[in-house]
Design an enzyme around this catalytic site. Structure first.
Site, PDB file in Angstrom:
ATOM      1  N   SER A   1       0.785  -1.240   0.000  1.00  0.00           N
ATOM      2  CA  SER A   1       0.000   0.000   0.000  1.00  0.00           C
ATOM      3  C   SER A   1       0.815   1.288   0.000  1.00  0.00           C
ATOM      4  O   SER A   1       0.267   2.364  -0.231  1.00  0.00           O
ATOM      5  CB  SER A   1      -0.946   0.016   1.201  1.00  0.00           C
ATOM      6  OG  SER A   1      -1.938  -0.979   1.054  1.00  0.00           O
ATOM      7  N   ILE A   2       2.109   1.217   0.258  1.00  0.00           N
ATOM      8  CA  ILE A   2       2.934   2.430   0.152  1.00  0.00           C
ATOM      9  C   ILE A   2       2.837   3.003  -1.258  1.00  0.00           C
ATOM     10  O   ILE A   2       2.917   4.217  -1.456  1.00  0.00           O
ATOM     11  CB  ILE A   2       4.401   2.119   0.539  1.00  0.00           C
ATOM     12  CG1 ILE A   2       4.497   1.961   2.063  1.00  0.00           C
ATOM     13  CG2 ILE A   2       5.350   3.195   0.070  1.00  0.00           C
ATOM     14  CD1 ILE A   2       5.862   1.594   2.569  1.00  0.00           C
TER      15      ILE A   2
END
Length: 587
Positions: free
Chosen positions: A305-306
């Site tokens: 998700s970064i």
């Protein structure tokens, strides 16, 4: 018949003598510096048979931290004794008195010596400056107090610094004009490899005593000091590392038992690496075991998700999302019931709570606008392309400080046009591969308002006397950056990850520095005991209103409910705050 035999015999003898002469020419004139496949230097070996010597410094350049503190070596004041002392009268009582030991202790080690040695060997007797001066003032032949360089066996930044080794074939391929030096150690990995040509020794510093065939003095009992003869060498490579922080963070990583992964810390203003900790921890004696020689901070990993930060940046600048628009975050990427029931969330809320549905949808919108947008914005944020410092240095064209993996968004051209693949890409899965270095660089870029800079691991190369040979100043990367307005919006969104009551970074609310950042949990597709392993991340910067540090912490290949990332990130922020407070109090 007899005459014919004589001719054959004479021819054989002539042939044998010719072969012997040819062999002698080869040994004496042709291959004197590189004999046989092992590249033996016959000249050096012949000299070594007639000498007793002890090396004080191998002459290879070394590494220091940003403040000049040694990283790869320690300089110790030690006592060197030559075995010929057994055959002469010398003031052993006085030397023992200076060392505060008994004369018997001193003579006992000398009695068994066949070559020059350091008193107390593997655990040498360390001399004070006063003892060093007093012993040398005695001017006893065969007794020397010297400052000797010892290579560190346990270097905190081992993977970044790299390893060296003997490789004559590779040496001659790399440096064909340096025939005769091929048995010198060369850099194999890391900064040792990248800066190898600067680090090569001009010559060893050693104490030499000449002996005859029986081991007796050849020219009396005079011991000579020999060195390179060039006062500028060996050089020191001054890295950007902060040795104190590096070692403290290294201990924290061990406390949380990170087996694979590590920590990367950047100075936001200069984009310099302050700390680089990589796991598995490298065993210097067997660096290739478990591939521990690899620097995980410069290697491609699945980010999870970064990567939504890139999707957010592209969505803001292309105006494909409205701040008030809501997304159905009770659903997964494919419209089915999601594991986490988050309700309907805005763009900002979706980022703070890491809603997969929102960013898979936005990724598809971006694909419809332009299939290359995700890659373009990954480049604008300093995630892909060449990130480390590179440029022309002397005769080196496009010299690179770091041997790094380059980030990847799509591995295949067709992946950019497939809705399902793009949907997975939007949440940092599928073919997305990024380095912790790149992710730290993205956080630093956003914190600076969009300004994109190369990452430095080395600030300068220093001559032996401390003057500067080369100064590596930071420079901008040649990519179009995001706008300042976009950067400001991303800053607020990264901060909301922490301040939002349901944000994935809410654990960092009460830290002494205000943190902005993004979490990531990436599926690896690798299973252990039927449990899928994940990459657990948190990347951010702090203090929020006056950014100084970008920090990435990653634990690779662990069960989803494990990791210790939040606690480790928190501890490092507190540790840095304590260091800053102590430094300010000193100043």
């Amino acid at each position: 018949m007899r005459r014919k035999r004589y001719v054959i015999l004479a021819s054989c003898i002539f042939l044998i003598f010719s072969l012997l002469i040819a062999r002698l020419v080869q040994l004496q004139l042709v291959d004197t510096e590189s004999f046989s496949k092992h590249h033996i230097n016959l000249l050096e070996d012949s000299v070594s048979q007639r000498t007793q010597e002890i090396i004080i410094d191998d002459g290879r350049g070394q590494f220091t931290d940003r403040n000049g503190n040694p990283l790869t070596y320690k300089e110790k004041s030690v006592l060197v004794l030559f075995p010929f002392l057994k055959t002469i009268q010398w003031n052993s009582e006085k030397v023992a008195s200076i060392l505060n030991i008994s004369e018997d202790q001193l003579l006992a080690e000398l009695e068994t010596a066949k070559a020059p040695f350091i008193f107390h060997g593997k655990t040498p007797y360390i001399l004070s400056d006063k003892q060093l001066d007093e012993i040398n003032m005695l001017k006893i032949p065969g007794v020397f107090a010297v400052r000797k360089k010892y290579t560190e066996s346990d270097i905190s930044a081992a993977q970044l610094i790299g390893i060296i080794g003997e490789d004559a074939d590779n040496f001659l391929k790399r440096y064909p004009d340096k025939k005769g030096m091929q048995n010198q150690k060369i850099g194999i990995t890391g900064l040792q490899r990248q800066f190898d040509e600067f680090l090569l020794p001009e010559g060893e510093s050693k104490l030499v005593f000449h002996v005859d065939a029986m081991g007796g003095p050849l020219f009396g009992i005079n011991v000579k000091y020999t060195g390179s003869g060039n006062s500028n060498y060996p050089v020191n490579i001054q890295t950007t590392l902060n040795k104190n922080l590096q070692e403290q963070i290294d201990k924290k990583v061990d406390e949380y038992e990170i087996k694979k992964g590590g920590v990367l810390l950047l100075d936001i203003e200069t984009n310099e690496i302050l700390a680089n900790i990589s796991r598995p921890k490298m065993n210097v004696k067997d660096p290739y075991k478990n591939n521990s020689v690899e620097n995980a901070m410069l290697s491609q990993q699945i980010p999870g998700s970064i990567f939504k930060t890139v999707v957010a940046a592209a969505s803001i600048e292309t105006s494909i999302v409205n701040d008030n628009e809501k997304f159905p975050c009770n659903e997964d990427l494919y419209g089915k019931k999601a594991e986490r029931q988050l309700g309907d969330l805005t763009f900002d809320e979706s980022f703070a709570q890491s809603c997969n549905r929102t960013f898979s949808e936005l990724a598809k919108r971006l694909k419809n606008e332009n299939p290359n947008l995700l890659e373009e914005y990954a480049r604008k944020l300093g995630l892909i392309g060449q990130i480390g410092w590179h440029g022309d240095v002397f005769h080196f064209k496009d010299f690179k400080q770091l041997k790094e993996d380059e980030g990847q968004i799509f591995a295949k051209l067709e992946s950019k046009k497939d809705d399902n693949l793009v949907s997975q890409t939007g949440i940092g899965q599928q073919e997305v591969r990024l380095t912790p270095l790149g992710i730290a660089n993205m956080m630093a870029t956003i914190a600076r308002g969009g300004k994109l800079q190369s990452v430095q691991a080395v600030s300068s190369i220093k001559y032996h006397d401390g003057t500067t040979m080369i100064d590596f100043s930071s420079h901008d990367l040649p990519y179009q950056p995001i706008s300042k307005i976009t950067a400001m919006k991303l800053q607020k969104m990264l901060r909301h990850v922490v301040t939002n009551e349901n944000g994935t970074g809410r654990w960092f609310r009460d830290l002494p520095y205000e943190v902005a950042g993004k979490s990531g949990t990436a599926e690896t597709g690798i299973y252990a005991n039927k449990i899928q392993l994940h990459n657990k991340w948190f990347a951010g910067y702090f203090p929020f209103n006056n950014p100084k540090y970008a920090l990435v912490v990653v634990n690779l290949g662990v069960p989803e409910d494990k990791g210790g990332i939040n606690q480790l990130f928190s501890d490092i922020v507190q540790l840095i705050h304590e260091n800053d407070t102590n430094q300010n109090s000193i100043n």
